[in-house]
Design a protein around this motif. Structure first.
Motif, PDB file in Angstrom:
ATOM      1  N   THR B   2      -0.404  77.881  74.379  1.00 58.49           N
ATOM      2  CA  THR B   2       0.840  77.283  73.898  1.00 58.49           C
ATOM      3  C   THR B   2       0.807  75.763  73.984  1.00 58.49           C
ATOM      4  OG1 THR B   2       1.951  79.253  74.650  1.00 58.49           O
ATOM      5  CG2 THR B   2       3.336  77.362  74.145  1.00 58.49           C
ATOM      6  N   ALA B  31       1.713  80.619  77.800  1.00 58.19           N
ATOM      7  CA  ALA B  31       3.122  80.996  77.735  1.00 58.19           C
ATOM      8  C   ALA B  31       3.528  81.759  78.982  1.00 58.19           C
ATOM      9  CB  ALA B  31       3.364  81.859  76.503  1.00 58.19           C
ATOM     10  N   GLY B  32       4.738  81.529  79.445  1.00 56.45           N
ATOM     11  CA  GLY B  32       5.292  82.263  80.580  1.00 56.45           C
ATOM     12  C   GLY B  32       4.771  81.799  81.916  1.00 56.45           C
ATOM     13  N   THR B  33       4.113  80.637  81.952  1.00 58.56           N
ATOM     14  CA  THR B  33       3.590  80.127  83.231  1.00 58.56           C
ATOM     15  C   THR B  33       4.135  78.738  83.522  1.00 58.56           C
ATOM     16  OG1 THR B  33       1.662  79.040  82.258  1.00 58.56           O
ATOM     17  CG2 THR B  33       1.419  81.362  82.872  1.00 58.56           C
ATOM     18  N   THR B 162       8.830  76.671  72.811  1.00 61.69           N
ATOM     19  CA  THR B 162       7.653  77.359  73.334  1.00 61.69           C
ATOM     20  C   THR B 162       7.042  76.554  74.482  1.00 61.69           C
ATOM     21  OG1 THR B 162       6.494  76.335  71.502  1.00 61.69           O
ATOM     22  CG2 THR B 162       7.047  78.637  71.270  1.00 61.69           C
ATOM     23  N   THR B 189      11.452  80.390  82.649  1.00 57.66           N
ATOM     24  CA  THR B 189      10.064  80.378  82.149  1.00 57.66           C
ATOM     25  C   THR B 189       9.555  81.807  81.976  1.00 57.66           C
ATOM     26  OG1 THR B 189       9.626  78.272  83.212  1.00 57.66           O
ATOM     27  CG2 THR B 189       7.710  79.604  82.659  1.00 57.66           C
ATOM     28  N   ARG B 190       9.861  82.647  82.973  1.00 54.53           N
ATOM     29  CA  ARG B 190       9.398  84.055  82.897  1.00 54.53           C
ATOM     30  C   ARG B 190      10.133  84.794  81.774  1.00 54.53           C
ATOM     31  NH1 ARG B 190       5.664  82.164  85.874  1.00 54.53           N
ATOM     32  NH2 ARG B 190       5.879  82.208  88.136  1.00 54.53           N
ATOM     33  N   GLU B 191      11.435  84.668  81.777  1.00 51.80           N
ATOM     34  CA  GLU B 191      12.238  85.442  80.824  1.00 51.80           C
ATOM     35  C   GLU B 191      11.975  85.034  79.384  1.00 51.80           C
ATOM     36  OE1 GLU B 191      16.308  84.924  81.855  1.00 51.80           O
ATOM     37  OE2 GLU B 191      16.262  86.392  83.494  1.00 51.80           O
ATOM     38  N   ARG B 192      11.792  83.724  79.164  1.00 55.89           N
ATOM     39  CA  ARG B 192      11.699  83.236  77.781  1.00 55.89           C
ATOM     40  C   ARG B 192      10.256  82.891  77.380  1.00 55.89           C
ATOM     41  NH1 ARG B 192      17.209  82.093  76.487  1.00 55.89           N
ATOM     42  NH2 ARG B 192      18.411  82.431  78.374  1.00 55.89           N
ATOM     43  N   SER B 193       9.332  83.190  78.273  1.00 60.14           N
ATOM     44  CA  SER B 193       7.897  82.988  77.976  1.00 60.14           C
ATOM     45  C   SER B 193       7.581  81.583  77.486  1.00 60.14           C
ATOM     46  CB  SER B 193       7.423  84.004  76.927  1.00 60.14           C
ATOM     47  OG  SER B 193       7.393  85.272  77.491  1.00 60.14           O
ATOM     48  N   THR B 194       8.129  80.599  78.155  1.00 57.92           N
ATOM     49  CA  THR B 194       7.788  79.224  77.799  1.00 57.92           C
ATOM     50  C   THR B 194       6.579  78.772  78.602  1.00 57.92           C
ATOM     51  OG1 THR B 194       9.256  78.328  79.471  1.00 57.92           O
ATOM     52  CG2 THR B 194      10.181  78.614  77.274  1.00 57.92           C
TER      53      THR B 194
END
Lengths: 360, 227
Positions: B2, B31-33, B162, B189-194
């Motif tokens: 990302t 993503a998500g980290t 993102t 971050t976890r919920e929205r996979s940013t």
């Protein structure tokens, strides 16, 4: 204009102050425009009201500008103009400012001498008679049809009272051209002259050839107004004042939006950092300026129209019509927006990096 | 990936010479980290964020956001990229004084050409997510420092980015409020996979991160080799 509308609501004091300045300048310009038109009407309405396209003046010597006071055209001149192709009519007009009296009352008037059957004369005019404009009749103590007035050394019968024609700030008295020629002449056989020749010409007329044949200098009606000395000076001064007011308003608006833009530079930087495109920010800021200008100019115009309506019926020469109140408002908005545009363009120079604070 | 920074070098003029702010930096953020960037003041952390946010063009190297190489992009294209893919949480909340909390979020939709009014519901949901449902109509001066910072975070999430770039979000907050803001960032971050990059001085945050890199004099001490 998402942010701009909210800024307008949030910073009410600042925008109200600036709006008040726009209102006052628009009011001032509106009143000045009405007064300028009113004074112009009293100066030139008899000339602009002539059913003619051009006026032919006696050719001034030595390259001087034409002038109503210096012009004197002989009968041969209007005869020469009558024969020119494309000239539908050529009628002599004599103009002289003098005193008129009715009983004990005297008034300064402008006597317009015309041929009674020539198409320029008001209805009812005949040799030995005059037609008074309403203002002339009023200043002569309410002179009425059938009464007599003394103009210069002539006793003339009032044929009618009609119209509002004025010339050089004096009311107009219409007289037969032959009578007009006798007003200022002590002899018994006055010279057959007039001040100008009023021409009704179409586009095909060769005006230069006409001038050569008649020994005149022709001007359109609009150009001819410059030959009235008082009109040129007066109108020039008032237009200059109007011009300065417009320039001042543009500068004041520009200065306000310069300060405002500097004050909100931090907000602009944040919006840029968040992804706002520069055209979006410029549109937002300029739209805000136009809203402020439109509201201020609208209110100022309404006040000018209200005040103008109050004074236009009095002795103050004031014209209240759409051009005198709407044109200044439109010019105010246009020039103010131009001033604001020059100010808000500094938005393009705001660095979004500053929103991050120290980035080095 | 990302967010990808590959061999990025950035220099600034410094008198007659140039100061190197970023020196061949490479960084990948999936993503998500959450990736924390730590280091002393002046080490280049904020420059790293500025480059990742496309606010500064590096002298060399590649910056790829949401699969798009930013090098050939015009200023307008970078603005569009920031609107659509990058959320920035500023160190100072940087809220607009004339807007309410909900409008701070709605303006993000408006920037993207979407009708802000129709997106008020989403703005209210995000404010609810950061615990400010009852403050939607308050202006910045009516909010506390912590509340302003939470609006700042919610605003960054409004366009569903993102990449989330967070610049010392707790520096102006006390420990309790700082911990609450960090919890929020981790959850979002976890919920929205940013892909979240967090610049921080606070070592207490690091145990919540997926990865921590250290910057010293413009270099990442433990950079992950870029692809």
């Amino acid at each position: 204009m998402f942010v701009a509308w909210r800024d307008l609501r949030f910073a009410k004091g600042r925008f109200a102050l600036m709006g008040a300045v726009v209102v006052l300048i628009t009011l001032l310009v509106g009143l000045l425009s009405g007064l300028t038109s009113g004074l112009a009407r009293e100066n030139v309405s008899a000339v602009t009201g002539l059913p003619a396209t051009h006026l032919a003046f006696a050719a001034p010597p030595g390259g001087q500008e034409v002038s109503f006071t210096r012009s004197q055209v002989p009968e041969s001149a209007w005869r020469a103009w009558s024969g020119q192709p494309g000239v539908r009519s050529a009628r002599p007009v004599g103009i002289r400012t003098t005193d008129a009296a009715a009983g004990e009352r005297t008034a300064a008037v402008s006597v317009f001498g015309v041929e009674p059957a020539g198409g320029l004369a008001p209805r009812g005019l005949a040799p030995g008679q005059v037609v008074l404009s309403e203002k002339a009749a009023e200043e002569l103590g309410g002179a009425k049809a059938g009464g007599t007035v003394r103009v210069g050394r002539l006793e003339l019968t009032v044929a009618a009272v009609s119209g509002t024609a004025a010339y050089s700030h004096t009311p107009v008295v219409w007289a037969d051209l032959r009578d007009w020629q006798r007003i200022g002449d002590p002899g018994t056989s006055p010279e057959a002259v007039a001040t100008v020749v009023a021409l009704d010409a179409d586009g095909s007329a060769d005006l230069a050839a006409g001038d050569r044949a008649a020994g005149t200098t022709v001007r359109t009606i609009a150009e001819a107004l410059g030959a009235i000395g008082s009109y040129q000076a007066e109108n020039g001064s008032l237009q200059l004042m109007r011009g300065f007011l417009f320039a001042i308003s543009a500068l004041v608006i520009g200065a306000f939006f310069t300060v405002w833009t500097i004050q909100r530079s931090a907000d602009v930087a944040v919006l840029k950092a968040l992804g706002a495109a520069t055209p979006y920010l410029l549109k937002d800021a300029l739209g805000q300026a136009v809203v402020l200008l439109a509201a201020g100019a609208g209110l100022g115009t309404a006040l000018a129209a209200g005040l103008g309506a109050l004074i236009s019926g009095s002795d103050v020469p004031f014209v209240l019509d759409a051009p005198t109140v709407l044109v200044p408002a439109a010019v105010m908005i246009a020039l103010g927006a131009a001033g604001a545009a020059l100010s808000v363009r500094r938005i393009t120079a705001v660095d979004p990096l500053t929103a991050l604070g120290s980035a080095r | 990936m990302t967010l990808l920074l590959h061999d990025v070098t950035l220099t600034y003029p410094d008198g007659e010479s140039r100061l190197t702010a970023l020196d061949a930096v490479g960084l990948e953020v999936p993503a998500g980290t959450l990736t924390a960037v730590v280091g002393p003041s002046g080490s280049g952390k904020s420059s790293l964020l500025a480059v990742a946010a496309t606010l500064v063009t590096p002298d060399s190297g590649r910056v790829v956001v949401a699969g798009r190489d930013t090098a050939p992009m015009s200023a307008a294209q970078k603005s569009a990229l920031r609107r659509e893919h990058i959320g920035i949480v500023f160190q100072q909340p940087n809220l607009l004084a004339s807007l309410t909390a909900a409008e701070q979020l709605q303006v993000m939709a408006h920037l993207s050409g979407r009708p802000a009014r129709q997106l008020r519901r989403r703005a209210l949901e995000l404010l609810d997510a950061v615990g400010l449902a009852d403050k939607a109509d308050k202006r910045p001066h009516q909010l506390s420092g912590g509340q302003r910072q939470r609006v700042n975070i919610a605003r960054a999430l409004m366009n569903e980015p993102t990449v989330l770039l967070v610049d010392e979000p707790t520096s102006a907050l006390d420990h309790e409020r700082g911990a609450a803001v960090l919890d929020l960032l981790v959850t979002l971050t976890r919920e929205r996979s940013t892909a979240t990059v967090l610049v921080t001085h606070d070592r207490a945050h690091l145990e919540r991160m997926d990865r921590t890199v250290t910057m010293t004099d413009g270099r990442l001490a433990d950079p992950v080799a870029a692809a």
